[in-house]
Design an enzyme around this catalytic site. Structure first.
Site, PDB file in Angstrom:
ATOM      1  N   LEU A  42     -20.792  21.774  12.683  1.00  0.00           N
ATOM      2  CA  LEU A  42     -21.097  21.954  14.101  1.00  0.00           C
ATOM      3  C   LEU A  42     -21.329  20.601  14.753  1.00  0.00           C
ATOM      4  CD1 LEU A  42     -23.544  24.995  13.796  1.00  0.00           C
ATOM      5  CD2 LEU A  42     -21.032  24.953  13.730  1.00  0.00           C
ATOM      6  N   ARG A  57     -30.866  13.585  24.077  1.00  0.00           N
ATOM      7  CA  ARG A  57     -32.044  12.786  23.722  1.00  0.00           C
ATOM      8  C   ARG A  57     -31.674  11.402  23.181  1.00  0.00           C
ATOM      9  NH1 ARG A  57     -35.648  16.733  20.110  1.00  0.00           N
ATOM     10  NH2 ARG A  57     -33.648  17.810  19.824  1.00  0.00           N
ATOM     11  N   THR A 117     -25.489  28.173  18.053  1.00  0.00           N
ATOM     12  CA  THR A 117     -24.847  27.983  16.751  1.00  0.00           C
ATOM     13  C   THR A 117     -23.966  29.163  16.354  1.00  0.00           C
ATOM     14  OG1 THR A 117     -26.895  28.817  15.743  1.00  0.00           O
ATOM     15  CG2 THR A 117     -26.618  26.417  15.887  1.00  0.00           C
ATOM     16  N   ASP A 170     -25.114  16.413  12.674  1.00  0.00           N
ATOM     17  CA  ASP A 170     -26.161  15.412  12.923  1.00  0.00           C
ATOM     18  C   ASP A 170     -27.179  15.348  11.788  1.00  0.00           C
ATOM     19  OD1 ASP A 170     -27.475  17.805  13.315  1.00  0.00           O
ATOM     20  OD2 ASP A 170     -28.303  17.288  15.278  1.00  0.00           O
ATOM     21  N   ASN A 219      -4.335 -26.253  19.172  1.00  0.00           N
ATOM     22  CA  ASN A 219      -3.314 -25.217  19.011  1.00  0.00           C
ATOM     23  C   ASN A 219      -2.974 -24.466  20.287  1.00  0.00           C
ATOM     24  OD1 ASN A 219      -5.968 -24.225  18.869  1.00  0.00           O
ATOM     25  ND2 ASN A 219      -5.342 -22.389  17.779  1.00  0.00           N
ATOM     26  N   ALA A 229      -8.288 -42.435  10.570  1.00  0.00           N
ATOM     27  CA  ALA A 229      -9.376 -41.940  11.410  1.00  0.00           C
ATOM     28  C   ALA A 229      -9.120 -42.266  12.873  1.00  0.00           C
ATOM     29  CB  ALA A 229     -10.690 -42.567  10.956  1.00  0.00           C
TER      30      ALA A 229
END
Length: 460
Positions: A9, A16, A82, A106, A390, A427
């Protein structure tokens, strides 16, 4: 064995939760809430499942669309209780189903072991209906289970409909049922909504079964925490804590060391090899696979990645959708963005960021570097402060660095560019054209020293 189908279900919104997202799709330890009871049902022996959906049904359908298990859907357009939800599901049950296992979407803490044990008891007893129950010292909010002198279940009374005497009963309805399919199909059609909620209660099918002289039994769960539903964010967090505790325990039993299990956050679906050590504050999500003998440092975050045996992920590093081969070292404080593949013995050091690169065996970038959209060979040294440039503002471009290249500090590689094998980039060089193999590339503005300049300018 009779064919067993599940009805789950999951049609309600869950107000809530105070959320725009339907309750059963809230993430919980690596999967939506509803995935946990569904997985438990299949592991317990269910052949097929019908999910009763309503609010945001497309989200629920979308999650299960790629699943391997037989899952179908029934729509409860208007949530009328239900009993009404099960009525909606009945036409969608698999042909040949004899027994229906009903549970809620749940209740993520329900285990396959508990469901499987309940099914076995039900089948062995010959009962028409078996309801899962639990005992609480303070059962406020739960439906109370009424029993006859022989211990059989005679009715379930909801809190709002219960008398003062009935409210003192400590055995409560867990909302999980095993029911004979033929009986259930008739019973849900006869339900009415004459109650305080004006809903069709599934629990009222018990009254029908008792009225027909059928056997109705209870199965009491050993750990009442398993039946806990999630109705708000507090309960969601508590359920996540328990589920992650189960995950961590299973991993530790299989040979993984956790320095402080309560401070380790590992989602469902993660695989970790034996003799791997996990430090506090680590988060591992997605379908991550970590090999044997690895060390995951404090505060590391790993998502949807593969990490080879003997690798070390140092503190504060982040790895997203990466593939690390054996004995790779990462960090501390490194960031591997999606699409990186690092071969064996690669080293990515502190404050290095990578994105969509392939890096060959034994290569290293030890600190303060950005490498993106690049193919890097074996035995390459990337100096501090190196950047692959890039992006030109419109497109991404690729950098290729072949084997045994030495890249000095503070180098910019302006893609698209290729550096040939066994070359050295001095470098401070900005590389804008391809470098042939075995070459030295150097690009610097000539240094000028003006002697005495400081004295002439004075202290100011």
């Amino acid at each position: 064995m009779a064919k067993l189908s599940a009805v789950v279900l999951a049609a309600g919104m869950g107000t809530r939760m105070k959320s725009a997202l339907v309750k059963v799709m809230h993430p919980l330890a690596g999967a939506p809430m509803i995935a946990w009871p569904v997985a438990a049902a299949f592991e317990a022996g269910v052949d097929a499942a019908v999910l009763v959906v309503g609010h945001q049904q497309e989200k629920v359908r979308g999650y299960f669309a790629q699943g391997e298990k037989e899952v179908s859907f029934a729509v409860q357009a208007e949530q009328l209780g239900t009993g009404h939800a099960v009525r909606c599901a009945m036409p969608h049950l698999s042909a040949g189903t004899d027994t229906v296992l009903i549970l809620c979407g749940d209740t993520p803490l329900l285990t396959a072991a508990t469901l499987g044990a309940m099914v076995k008891v039900h089948e062995a007893s010959g009962a028409t209906l078996t309801v899962m129950t639990a005992r609480f010292a303070n059962p406020f909010g739960y439906g109370r289970v009424l029993k006859g002198d022989d211990g059989s279940v005679t009715a379930i009374v909801e809190e709002k409909d219960a008398s003062d005497e009935e409210r003192r009963i400590q055995e409560v309805n867990a909302g999980v049922y095993c029911v004979d399919r033929a009986f259930l199909a008739e019973a849900v059609e006869k339900l009415d909504a004459n109650n305080a909620q004006a809903e069709y209660y599934l629990t009222d099918v018990i009254k029908q079964a008792v009225g027909q002289g059928r056997k109705c039994l209870s199965y009491t769960v050993a750990d009442p925490a398993e039946i806990s539903g999630v109705n708000d964010r507090v309960q969601l967090a508590e359920s996540a804590r328990i589920l992650r505790g189960r995950i961590n325990r299973e991993l530790m039993v299989s040979g993984v060391t956790m320095i402080d299990p309560a401070a380790v956050y590992i989602d469902r679906g993660v695989t970790i090899g034996r003799d791997t050590v996990i430090h506090p504050g680590v988060t591992i999500t997605g379908q991550t696979v970590i090999g044997e003998g690895c060390e995951i440092g404090q505060g590391a975050v790993i998502s949807a990645s593969r990490i080879g045996d003997g690798s070390v992920i140092k503190a504060g590093s982040v790895i997203e959708e990466g593939h690390l081969h054996e004995e790779v070292q990462i960090g501390p404080m490194a960031h591997l963005r999606p699409g990186c593949e690092l071969m064996a013995k690669v080293k990515i050091g502190n404050f290095v960021e990578t994105k969509k690169i392939v890096m060959g065996k034994g290569s290293k970038a030890s600190h303060l570097t950005y490498l993106g959209d690049a193919t890097i060979g074996t035995g390459v040294n990337i100096g501090c402060g190196t950047i692959t440039c890039n992006y030109d503002g419109v497109k991404k471009h690729h950098t290729t660095i072949e084997d045994d290249v030495f890249v000095g500090s503070d180098v910019q590689l302006v893609a698209p560019v290729k550096v040939g094998r066994n070359s050295l980039i001095a470098a401070g060089t900005t590389v804008t054209i391809d470098v042939p193999p075995d070459s030295l590339a150097i690009s610097r503005t000539p240094q000028v020293n003006k002697e005495g300049w400081k004295l002439r300018k004075g202290k100011g």
